[in-house]
Scaffold this active site. Structure first.
Site, PDB file in Angstrom:
ATOM      1  N   LYS A  87      16.865 -18.950 -31.219  1.00  0.00           N
ATOM      2  CA  LYS A  87      17.697 -19.404 -31.546  1.00  0.00           C
ATOM      3  C   LYS A  87      19.027 -18.164 -32.263  1.00  0.00           C
ATOM      4  O   LYS A  87      20.155 -17.648 -32.062  1.00  0.00           O
ATOM      5  CB  LYS A  87      18.465 -20.304 -32.714  1.00  0.00           C
ATOM      6  CG  LYS A  87      17.635 -21.891 -32.092  1.00  0.00           C
ATOM      7  CD  LYS A  87      18.137 -22.708 -32.790  1.00  0.00           C
ATOM      8  CE  LYS A  87      17.431 -22.750 -34.980  1.00  0.00           C
ATOM      9  NZ  LYS A  87      15.740 -22.990 -34.222  1.00  0.00           N
ATOM     10  N   CYS A 171      21.265 -33.797 -45.914  1.00  0.00           N
ATOM     11  CA  CYS A 171      19.738 -32.752 -45.790  1.00  0.00           C
ATOM     12  C   CYS A 171      18.879 -32.567 -46.808  1.00  0.00           C
ATOM     13  O   CYS A 171      18.016 -32.015 -47.516  1.00  0.00           O
ATOM     14  CB  CYS A 171      19.919 -31.359 -44.512  1.00  0.00           C
ATOM     15  SG  CYS A 171      20.969 -30.682 -45.656  1.00  0.00           S
ATOM     16  N   MET A 172      19.722 -32.093 -48.072  1.00  0.00           N
ATOM     17  CA  MET A 172      19.689 -31.510 -49.132  1.00  0.00           C
ATOM     18  C   MET A 172      19.498 -31.536 -50.692  1.00  0.00           C
ATOM     19  O   MET A 172      19.263 -31.416 -51.871  1.00  0.00           O
ATOM     20  CB  MET A 172      19.721 -29.790 -49.902  1.00  0.00           C
ATOM     21  CG  MET A 172      19.648 -28.708 -48.620  1.00  0.00           C
ATOM     22  SD  MET A 172      18.107 -28.075 -48.130  1.00  0.00           S
ATOM     23  CE  MET A 172      16.903 -28.490 -49.631  1.00  0.00           C
ATOM     24  N   MET A 346      14.183 -32.040 -44.677  1.00  0.00           N
ATOM     25  CA  MET A 346      14.034 -32.935 -44.681  1.00  0.00           C
ATOM     26  C   MET A 346      13.246 -34.278 -44.514  1.00  0.00           C
ATOM     27  O   MET A 346      13.292 -35.384 -45.227  1.00  0.00           O
ATOM     28  CB  MET A 346      15.027 -32.893 -43.440  1.00  0.00           C
ATOM     29  CG  MET A 346      15.424 -31.734 -43.332  1.00  0.00           C
ATOM     30  SD  MET A 346      16.778 -31.240 -44.228  1.00  0.00           S
ATOM     31  CE  MET A 346      17.781 -30.194 -43.190  1.00  0.00           C
ATOM     32  N   GLY A 383      18.016 -26.054 -44.351  1.00  0.00           N
ATOM     33  CA  GLY A 383      18.490 -26.669 -42.880  1.00  0.00           C
ATOM     34  C   GLY A 383      19.504 -25.440 -42.468  1.00  0.00           C
ATOM     35  O   GLY A 383      19.217 -25.044 -41.286  1.00  0.00           O
ATOM     36  N   GLN A 384      20.327 -26.008 -43.329  1.00  0.00           N
ATOM     37  CA  GLN A 384      21.514 -25.322 -42.970  1.00  0.00           C
ATOM     38  C   GLN A 384      21.545 -23.022 -43.874  1.00  0.00           C
ATOM     39  O   GLN A 384      20.840 -23.281 -44.422  1.00  0.00           O
ATOM     40  CB  GLN A 384      22.471 -26.172 -43.657  1.00  0.00           C
ATOM     41  CG  GLN A 384      23.129 -27.207 -43.558  1.00  0.00           C
ATOM     42  CD  GLN A 384      24.095 -27.749 -43.247  1.00  0.00           C
ATOM     43  OE1 GLN A 384      25.632 -27.779 -43.110  1.00  0.00           O
ATOM     44  NE2 GLN A 384      23.677 -28.431 -44.830  1.00  0.00           N
TER      45      GLN A 384
HETATM   46  S1  SF4 Z   1      18.065 -18.166 -39.416  1.00  0.00           S
HETATM   47 FE1  SF4 Z   1      16.530 -19.203 -38.796  1.00  0.00          FE
HETATM   48  S2  SF4 Z   1      17.545 -20.070 -36.599  1.00  0.00           S
HETATM   49 FE2  SF4 Z   1      18.060 -17.552 -37.172  1.00  0.00          FE
HETATM   50  S3  SF4 Z   1      16.524 -16.249 -36.137  1.00  0.00           S
HETATM   51 FE3  SF4 Z   1      15.778 -16.923 -38.819  1.00  0.00          FE
HETATM   52  S4  SF4 Z   1      14.505 -18.494 -38.034  1.00  0.00           S
HETATM   53 FE4  SF4 Z   1      15.695 -18.543 -35.983  1.00  0.00          FE
END
Ligand code: SF4
Length: 806
Positions: A87, A171-172, A346, A383-384
């Protein structure tokens, strides 16, 4: 396998990474920028944290002719040391989906028609004026720190209401309540350095190989260098992470509490807990009647008695985890010669007993003394990108104020009234509605108590991510007096149903700061222009605040009659920030951040001046100035060797202890059955989650062709025995149904993960297959975080359903 190989091999191949470079048109000459990232070959390089997960990797962004043309891992970044996951390598393309929103759009009849920004800002302001208390702002852990701070000041300091909540509630929130109930202050004591020092890594319902891959690669890299790190996966299904683990333990949903109690039982019964650590630093706690986050104090003897029923055999019966594996875990915790790090996300937080299981895992580390040394830490991941920085630190939850304050405390309100220079009594003492309540009231007719008339959503996608959307979101769309405003970059599932859509600038189209999972605050500058008329979210808030001022709303003035968001230019005159043409005449982020910084000392979350973050690849708070004028970050909180706030001579000091005696709380919480379990009618467990290619609701990653092609649609993971019994194979369509709705999905057997017999897993990234129509809105009583990880479902071959209906 080293870090690079791991990242290439996790879900996608090296070819995909190469493809990302081609997609950007990045030629060989442009290449990866050198560490100092100078301009070269016409490409300007600058640093920014990745836009996606809470790991907080830094990227180098290459800009040419006003466009992001290349992305490279930032060699100088301590989090990722030049590496990125799939990503991250594609993050620049998130800006260039063909359907970016470029103009404000107002719903007229069945269509959205373009309007001017002036008109749009006026509409929002008039919706606020209708009844300021019934106006809700719903934000995000993707908000930058200055954006979240502006939102908090707008709602709490300006409107004098607390109708502000953020999607980190989903999520948190249980991690927050767990930290508060245990240490009296939120956020992990440890940091990512623990991954470099631990001997044992336990992942509790956590799949970092897919969800935090760069972080997980740090451990894989150690193994490739010949170091021994024992990896233990405790989860409800087999995942990519399980494949790397020495021990992979499957438990029945909801029974993680029994497992944690079972380990504590053995530590106490065997006498292998760390008596000296406990006597010096801990106290004991159990749930109270009536229930309260503080619970009630208990003695060690009472704690021992409460744990008595959790024998290995009883825990095996409850959880399905063999007694011998439980003993193995207890033996590890009982050893003083190994260092143990726990990670979760999560899986533990999205739990109707989320606070309780967070407390229990902290408790295991405290009881066994696996705390406060590098490699010995319980750490909750996010997660964010700014779930910690913007939501937890800035205070964008309905009960919170910036810097760890809460609206319920008069002294905290008074402090914020002084910092914001607003009249005494402006801040409201009653918490606003938490996320689920805010949306429930928005979806309830006004005359039946639905007292939220307008919600303004920024940087999140609740029509896809809230549980039980049939109940919490859809009904509002049929109520004439309810009005939904959405600021977004793409026509998300939420934007499409909104009454007013506001086009937003994203990531390096604006200045920003975020805070990752390890207390690291990171900064970047605007590098490219947003498309069309898309504008910064903070500007949108400030423009509405100013319009309210023009309309005579006193709350948008401070007590000296000045605009609440006034910023003076070099000439000493206020800059008209509400006019976008002048928004970048000053660095609004720097002004907001420096004001916010004043709020951070009370909980010892000290931040350095903005300019220090410009130079750094993030700094972990508390960041404290040294005698030579430099600023020093803190890696291990509460640990005497590193934390500047621990009294000299002490190894450990829990200086925000809820009992005001420097002690952390070791909790007992019993196992209890889940609110909904499989039965004869709905015999499966349904669990939802994520995949490596897509970030949360896929709004951005589904616009990146390489990621969209690699994982084009949602599916239902099934155990092969269940599939055989139902007579379905890979790719066959089935109908998954719960008491809340049904959805047709293709089957995937033996894919990335494999749920045990009787369980299903569906990812939530696909807006065409909204699994949250089916999920349960039951939630933890303290954190109010909903449970996406277990509800009862049934599954049938699709043609059988069709026959029946026919
Ligand atoms: S912050 Fe998360 S999504 Fe972005 S490169 Fe690092 S592990 Fe991957």
């Amino acid at each position: 396998m080293d870090r690079r190989d791991f990242l290439k091999g996790t879900a996608m191949t090296a070819a995909t990474l190469a493809a990302s470079r081609l997609a950007y048109g990045q030629d060989k000459a442009a290449g990866t920028p050198p560490a100092a990232a100078p301009a070269g070959q016409g490409v300007q390089w600058n640093k920014a944290p990745c836009r996606f997960c809470g790991t907080g990797c830094h990227v180098q962004v290459g800009v040419q002719n006003g466009k992001v043309v290349a992305i490279a891992g930032d060699q100088q970044a301590p989090v990722n040391k030049g590496l990125l996951c799939v990503k991250g390598y594609h993050v620049g393309l998130a800006l260039y989906g063909s359907d970016r929103l470029t103009t404000p759009l107002l719903k007229k009849g069945d269509t959205h028609v373009p309007i001017s920004w002036e008109e749009a800002i006026d509409i929002v302001a008039r919706r606020v004026l209708k009844d300021p208390k019934g106006f809700g702002l719903y934000g995000s852990g993707q908000w930058t720190i200055p954006e979240g701070y502006a939102a908090s000041k707008f709602v709490k300091g300006g409107l004098g209401s607390n109708q502000l909540d953020a999607n980190a509630r989903l999520c948190m929130a249980s991690a927050v309540t767990g930290f508060l109930a245990t240490y009296g202050v939120d956020e992990p004591a440890g940091c990512y350095d623990d991954l470099d020092a631990c001997d044992v890594l336990i992942m509790w319902g956590n799949n970092p190989a897919e969800m935090h891959p760069v972080l997980f690669s740090r451990v894989i890299d150690r193994r490739s260098r010949g170091e021994k790190v024992t990896l233990i996966d405790i989860g409800t299904r087999k995942t990519r992470t399980s494949g790397f683990c020495d021990h992979s333990l499957r438990f029945k949903p909801n029974t993680d509490l029994a497992i944690a109690c079972g380990i504590a039982h053995l530590l106490v019964e065997n006498g292998t807990y760390d008596k000296a650590f406990v006597e010096a630093n801990c106290a004991f706690r159990a749930p109270s009647e009536p229930a309260a986050l503080e619970g009630k104090a208990i003695t060690f003897e009472e704690y021992r008695e409460l744990l008595e029923p959790y024998t290995p055999e009883k825990v095996e019966e409850l959880s399905g985890v063999p007694a011998k594996d439980l003993r193995m875990l207890a033996d590890l915790f009982g050893r003083r010669d190994v260092r143990i790090t726990s990670l979760w996300c999560m899986g533990m937080n999205q739990h109707t007993r989320g606070t309780a299981i967070n407390n229990l895992v902290h408790g295991l580390h405290l009881l066994s003394g696996h705390f406060g040394k590098p490699g010995d830490a319980p750490t909750s991941l996010t997660g964010q990108p700014s779930a910690c920085g913007t939501v937890r630190e800035v205070g964008t939850l309905a009960h919170a104020l910036p810097g760890g304050r809460v609206v319920a405390k008069a002294e905290h309100r008074a402090q914020m009234e002084e910092i914001w220079n607003v009249p005494k009594g402006r801040l409201h003492d009653k918490p606003g509605y938490h996320t689920l309540e805010m949306w429930k009231r928005f979806s309830t007719p006004t005359e039946q108590g639905g007292d939220i008339h307008t919600i303004w959503v920024q940087v999140t996608n609740p029509a896809q991510t809230l549980p039980n959307t049939h109940k919490l979101v859809d009904p509002s769309r049929k109520l004439a007096d309810k009005f939904l405003i959405v600021s977004d970059v793409y026509p998300s599932a939420t934007a499409r149903i909104a009454d007013l859509i506001l086009p937003s600038a994203m990531w390096v189209e604006k200045n920003g700061m975020v805070g990752n999972s390890e207390r690291r605050t990171q900064q970047w500058f605007k590098m490219v222009k947003p498309p069309g008329q898309a504008r910064d979210d903070a500007w949108q808030l400030i423009a509405v605040a100013h319009r309210l001022l023009e309309l005579g709303f006193e709350g948008m003035k401070d007590k000296d009659g000045r605009f609440l968001f006034e910023v003076k230019g070099k000439d000493g005159k206020p800059v008209p920030l509400w006019d976008f043409a002048h928004y970048y005449d000053v660095n609004v982020d720097e002004h907001l951040f420096e004001e916010y910084r004043k709020t951070t000392r009370i909980k010892h979350k000290d931040l350095a001046p903005y300019q220090e973050y410009v130079k750094a690849r993030g700094l972990r708070w508390p960041v404290v100035q040294q005698p030579d004028g430099s600023w020093r970050e803190t890696r291990f909180r509460f640990a005497g060797f590193d934390d500047p706030y621990v009294k000299k001579g002490r190894d450990i000091q829990f200086y925000h202890s809820t009992t005001h005696d420097d002690r952390a709380q070791i909790w007992f919480s019993p196992y209890e059955p889940p609110p909904e379990s499989p039965d004869a009618e709905f015999p499966f467990w349904l669990c939802t989650g994520r995949v490596i290619e897509h970030w949360h609701s896929g709004t951005m990653t589904m616009r990146i062709p390489q990621l969209q092609r690699a994982m084009p649609q949602a599916y239902v993971e099934m155990n092969r025995a269940d599939a055989r019994r139902l007579g379905v194979g890979n790719g066959d369509q089935v109908t998954v149904e719960t008491r809340r709705g049904k959805l047709d999905l293709p089957v995937w057997i033996g894919g990335r993960g494999e749920p045990p017999e009787g369980s299903l897993f569906v990812p939530f990234f696909d807006e065409r297959l909204l699994i949250n129509w089916l999920t349960l809105d039951e939630h933890d009583p303290f954190s109010k975080q909903p449970d996406y990880k277990k509800c009862a479902a049934r599954v049938r071959r699709r043609e059988l359903v069709a026959e029946k209906q026919g």
